[in-house]
Write an enzyme that holds these catalytic residues in place. Structure first.
Site, mmCIF file in Angstrom:
data_model
loop_
_atom_site.group_PDB
_atom_site.id
_atom_site.type_symbol
_atom_site.label_atom_id
_atom_site.label_comp_id
_atom_site.label_asym_id
_atom_site.label_seq_id
_atom_site.Cartn_x
_atom_site.Cartn_y
_atom_site.Cartn_z
ATOM 1 N N HIS A 9 0.814 -1.067 0.110
ATOM 2 C CA HIS A 9 0.375 -0.320 -0.004
ATOM 3 C C HIS A 9 1.093 0.601 0.077
ATOM 4 O O HIS A 9 1.922 1.202 0.537
ATOM 5 C CB HIS A 9 -0.557 0.495 1.380
ATOM 6 C CG HIS A 9 -0.259 -0.030 2.525
ATOM 7 N ND1 HIS A 9 0.079 1.073 2.893
ATOM 8 C CD2 HIS A 9 -0.001 -0.770 3.374
ATOM 9 C CE1 HIS A 9 1.162 0.852 4.056
ATOM 10 N NE2 HIS A 9 0.726 -0.257 4.090
ATOM 11 N N ARG A 58 -5.866 1.020 4.160
ATOM 12 C CA ARG A 58 -5.183 1.341 2.846
ATOM 13 C C ARG A 58 -4.411 0.518 2.156
ATOM 14 O O ARG A 58 -3.935 1.534 1.246
ATOM 15 C CB ARG A 58 -3.790 1.827 4.245
ATOM 16 C CG ARG A 58 -3.092 0.318 5.575
ATOM 17 C CD ARG A 58 -2.277 0.661 6.009
ATOM 18 N NE ARG A 58 -1.381 -0.058 6.643
ATOM 19 C CZ ARG A 58 -2.074 -0.845 7.992
ATOM 20 N NH1 ARG A 58 -2.918 -0.639 8.085
ATOM 21 N NH2 ARG A 58 -1.698 -1.635 8.662
ATOM 22 N N GLU A 85 -1.871 -6.699 7.273
ATOM 23 C CA GLU A 85 -0.255 -6.872 8.330
ATOM 24 C C GLU A 85 -0.097 -7.390 9.394
ATOM 25 O O GLU A 85 -1.293 -7.916 9.871
ATOM 26 C CB GLU A 85 -0.053 -5.391 8.384
ATOM 27 C CG GLU A 85 1.136 -4.822 8.810
ATOM 28 C CD GLU A 85 1.988 -5.114 8.570
ATOM 29 O OE1 GLU A 85 2.660 -6.231 7.804
ATOM 30 O OE2 GLU A 85 2.903 -4.058 7.555
ATOM 31 N N HIS A 155 0.250 -5.922 2.295
ATOM 32 C CA HIS A 155 1.587 -4.967 3.056
ATOM 33 C C HIS A 155 2.892 -5.300 3.762
ATOM 34 O O HIS A 155 3.249 -6.679 3.283
ATOM 35 C CB HIS A 155 0.727 -4.878 4.983
ATOM 36 C CG HIS A 155 -1.181 -4.756 4.892
ATOM 37 N ND1 HIS A 155 -1.400 -3.700 5.432
ATOM 38 C CD2 HIS A 155 -2.337 -5.371 4.202
ATOM 39 C CE1 HIS A 155 -2.912 -3.351 5.364
ATOM 40 N NE2 HIS A 155 -2.825 -4.615 4.928
#
Length: 211
Positions: A9, A58, A85, A155
């Site tokens: 991202h 995100r 993440e 991520h």
């Protein structure tokens, strides 16, 4: 042959503030939007058949910008927390520099850079690997085996886990691998599902065979 595109991202607000983010749902900054636009431009000439992302905004925001830039807004998009993440547990929201002062730089380095030691209440990279790879094998790899090109926007650590798997890296090797925000990585798979890593999507592209 099928292609797999991996994108971390764009810069998030907590990336900018040097905070541990993990599963906290923090959006991208203006710079993050620009990074996503550039990623979309670099992928514009690529066919993308499926897109996967995490449950965090995100990554989703970055993916939406990329697909807008590519003109691929009508492809199937699958969201799953397996691609989230790494969880930093009790450290989430804390400034990284201040955390090093409070707990000691060596301890924080161990939490961040060891393969199988988790921060308090959080996940190690091994824990992240153990949820990312089964999801990849059951949900994403079959798409590649059907010769579909797949984009994953996720991520730093979920992608690091996947890269470890694709490139057969050791824990020591993967912990040294840095993944820039908003820069696509490309892998091509042959009929036996062996991965070939392509260089960055620029005018000068080099090939590296992963054995």
């Amino acid at each position: 042959m099928a292609k797999l595109f991996l994108v971390r991202h764009g810069q998030s607000q907590w990336n900018l503030e040097n905070r541990f983010t993990g599963w906290k749902d923090v959006d991208i900054t203006e710079l993050g939007e620009e990074e996503a636009q550039r990623a979309g431009q670099s992928l514009k000439d690529e066919q993308i058949d499926r897109a996967f992302t995490s449950k965090l905004v995100r990554a989703q925001h970055t993916l939406n910008i990329i697909l807008d830039e590519c003109g691929n807004t009508d492809i199937p998009v699958i969201m799953n927390e397996a691609l989230n993440e790494r969880s930093y547990g009790d450290l989430e929201g804390l400034n990284k520099a201040e955390t090093a002062q409070n707990f000691g730089a060596e301890q924080v380095h161990i939490w961040r850079r060891s393969f199988d030691i988790a921060p308090p209440g959080g996940e190690s990279l091994k824990d992240t690997y153990d949820r990312v790879i089964p999801y990849f094998e059951s949900n994403i790899k079959p798409q590649l085996e059907q010769h579909k090109n797949v984009l994953i926007v996720a991520h730093g650590n979920s992608l690091r886990a996947l890269i470890m798997y694709l490139e057969h890296l050791s824990p020591e090797e993967i912990l040294k691998r840095e993944i820039a925000t908003g820069e696509p990585l490309t892998y091509v798979f042959d009929e036996q599902m062996n991965a070939v890593k392509l260089g960055r999507l620029t005018t000068h592209t080099s090939n590296e065979v992963i054995t």
